[in-house]
Design an enzyme around this catalytic site. Structure first.
Site, PDB file in Angstrom:
ATOM      1  N   HIS A   1       4.895  -3.991  -3.825  1.00  0.00           N
ATOM      2  CA  HIS A   1       3.731  -3.636  -2.982  1.00  0.00           C
ATOM      3  C   HIS A   1       3.888  -2.159  -2.583  1.00  0.00           C
ATOM      4  O   HIS A   1       4.072  -1.297  -3.439  1.00  0.00           O
ATOM      5  CB  HIS A   1       3.707  -4.620  -1.813  1.00  0.00           C
TER       6      HIS A   1
ATOM      7  N   HIS B   1      -1.935  -4.060 -11.546  1.00  0.00           N
ATOM      8  CA  HIS B   1      -2.555  -4.474 -10.285  1.00  0.00           C
ATOM      9  C   HIS B   1      -2.972  -5.934 -10.344  1.00  0.00           C
ATOM     10  O   HIS B   1      -3.323  -6.440 -11.419  1.00  0.00           O
ATOM     11  CB  HIS B   1      -3.780  -3.607  -9.960  1.00  0.00           C
TER      12      HIS B   1
ATOM     13  N   ASP C   1      -0.129   4.061  -6.169  1.00  0.00           N
ATOM     14  CA  ASP C   1       1.239   4.552  -5.999  1.00  0.00           C
ATOM     15  C   ASP C   1       1.739   5.408  -7.160  1.00  0.00           C
ATOM     16  O   ASP C   1       2.818   5.990  -7.074  1.00  0.00           O
ATOM     17  CB  ASP C   1       2.199   3.368  -5.828  1.00  0.00           C
TER      18      ASP C   1
END
Ligand code: NMX
Ligand code: MLT
Length: 466
Positions: A289, A335, A390
């Site tokens: 995460h 994802h 990210d």
């Protein structure tokens, strides 16, 4: 949710200065409560999705089991906050003075009030935050008591718990508040907690990397710029803008992502916001995460060192395959919902093209983007071989001197905007405590291939339940 047409009208409307912040939310509640109650009364027994064995055993992926009005993640369009895409938000939200990037106060207004903020609304939230600044003394005591090598995410979660004794919601509940009014002290806590996040993050930063320099907010600055200022980077207008961009992009991501879901579950017990959001941050601290922003930066730096600079496409492919062969994931890619490049990646990519096009790490991020989708796609199992938020966030922070292990704290203080807004609305709509059921595998097998052995303990206890 309102239609996009009515939102466009609201955008042009005059600032709603006559009603207080709280009363603007209160004014919307009767309509929402009526809609929910009609749906439950008229359609309570209607199925609206399918629970399959794959979903139950597969981390509930693709299972629609939560409702929120605040944001939605569309597999192609990406994050939509109150119906607005990332690009629309960046274009339309009121900007910080002298900047092209949004005031976080405007975004928080949109999250909480469900009306597009006029500049005065954004400023009003920033003002509310200024008036609520001030960390309780025990926060410093708790932070200082921890070993020097404690991860900054652990410190952030602990610091929020250390603020819990000041919860007005916990006090109100203890004194016997009507449950329908509980959202009001929750809102109080939400505003106090969010007001203090830049100071909290800067305090942790300074404790770890600046010999404990005191973090003192500047009342002349906006929320995001204040973080930059309190870690000694306030004079750099680019970094202030990066903070404004970063805080906007990471603020929310519907209710099913791991930290939002954790926080939502805890809050459904009527736990106060300090308790529920601290729990949410502990989920964000996991490498699949939010910690992926730290992990991606580390992976990129290792890659850069390994090849002594920018690797060729072939070298990069080789390095990625080595990572995969070790049984590790490539951080920053993939994802659970998105099936295209994350719009939050693209927005940060544009920032880098504008402000740091020659940065070696940004060039590496670009090259990885050229190679990785094909490598991951070639595995034949990755549903989304494209970059998520990210894949670039840590590299931009690195350019301005922020250590890798701190990146998730920035993610956290931004995401607390969404977590607190969801909790206020969940209490305002009086959503019940979450309590799903769990099966045993025996029971699942029995349901799918009925057995004659009904005398097993599982068979006896659950035969009539489904
Ligand atoms: N590298 C290697 N393998 C991957 C990757 C990746 N980046 N992404 C997915 N896979 C694998 C995944 O591990 C699974 O393998 P297996 O069946 O052997 O267990 C398979 O592909 C199918 O997974 P998906 O259904 O595509 O992805 P899922 O929804 O399960 O997981 C993530 C989503 C985000 C956890 C996953 O893509 C991942 O681990 N990415 C790397 C970590 C990361 O960047 N996380 C940050 C997410 C965004 N955020 O900020 O929270
Ligand atoms: C997030 O921002 O929370 C991540 O993209 C993870 C998710 O949506 O599951």
């Amino acid at each position: 949710m309102n239609t996009r047409a009515s939102k466009a009208i609201e955008t042009q409307a005059k600032p709603h200065l006559t009603l207080s912040f709280e009363e603007r939310i209160a004014a919307q509640l009767p309509d929402w409560q009526a809609r929910l109650s009609r749906l439950i009364t008229e359609f309570g027994d209607e199925p609206i999705g399918e629970i399959t064995v794959a979903k139950v055993y597969g981390g509930m992926r693709g299972l629609f089991a939560l409702v929120t009005e605040i944001s939605h993640v569309d597999p192609s369009l990406g994050l939509l906050i109150r119906g607005y895409s990332v690009d629309e938000l960046l274009e339309k939200l009121p900007k910080a003075p002298g900047s092209d990037f949004p005031l976080l106060g405007g975004l928080y207004y949109l999250l909480l009030v469900d009306q597009f903020p006029a500049p005065a609304d954004a400023e009003a939230v920033e003002e509310i935050w200024r008036a609520r600044q001030g960390l309780p003394g025990q926060v410093m005591d708790v932070l200082r008591a921890m070993p020097a090598d404690t991860h900054p995410m652990t410190l952030l979660s602990q610091a929020i718990l250390a603020m819990q004794p000041q919860s007005v919601a916990a006090k109100a509940y203890h004194e016997g508040i009507d449950r329908s009014e509980y959202w009001r002290p929750m809102l109080e806590d939400a505003l106090t907690l969010t007001a203090n996040l830049p100071t909290l993050a800067a305090t942790i930063y300074n404790l770890k990397y600046r010999d404990g320099a005191e973090a003192v907010p500047d009342p002349a600055l906006d929320w995001s710029a204040n973080f930059a200022q309190m870690i000694g980077k306030g004079d750099d207008p680019e970094y202030r803008d990066l903070c404004r961009l970063f805080m906007t992009l990471h603020s929310d991501q519907e209710n099913g992502n791991a930290c939002a879901h954790t926080s939502h579950l805890v809050s459904s017990t009527l736990s106060d916001l300090y308790l529920s959001t601290s729990a949410g941050l502990n989920a964000l601290a996991g490498p699949l995460h939010g910690l992926a922003s730290q992990e991606t930066l580390r992976w990129l730096l290792t890659l850069q060192t390994h090849y002594g600079g920018l690797p060729t496409h072939e070298q990069l492919r080789e390095f990625a395959l080595e990572t995969l062969e070790k049984g590790m994931v490539i951080p920053g890619y993939g994802h659970g919902v998105l099936r295209r490049t994350d719009t939050r990646f693209t927005a940060q990519y544009r920032f880098a093209e504008r402000f740091l096009p020659d940065d070696p790490l940004f060039q590496l991020v670009s090259r990885v983007y050229e190679v990785l989708p094909e490598v991951l796609g070639g595995l034949g199992k990755v549903k989304n071989p494209y970059p998520n938020v990210d894949a670039i966030s840590g590299s931009l922070q690195h350019h301005y001197g922020i250590p890798a292990e701190f990146c998730t704290v920035l993610f956290g203080i931004s995401r607390l905007q969404g977590l607190t807004a969801h909790a206020v609305w969940a209490r305002a709509l009086m959503l019940p405590i979450e309590r799903p059921r769990s099966f045993t595998t025996d029971r699942v097998e029995e349901m799918l291939t009925p057995r004659t052995d009904v005398n097993s303990p599982e068979g006896r206890s659950s035969a009539s339940e489904v």
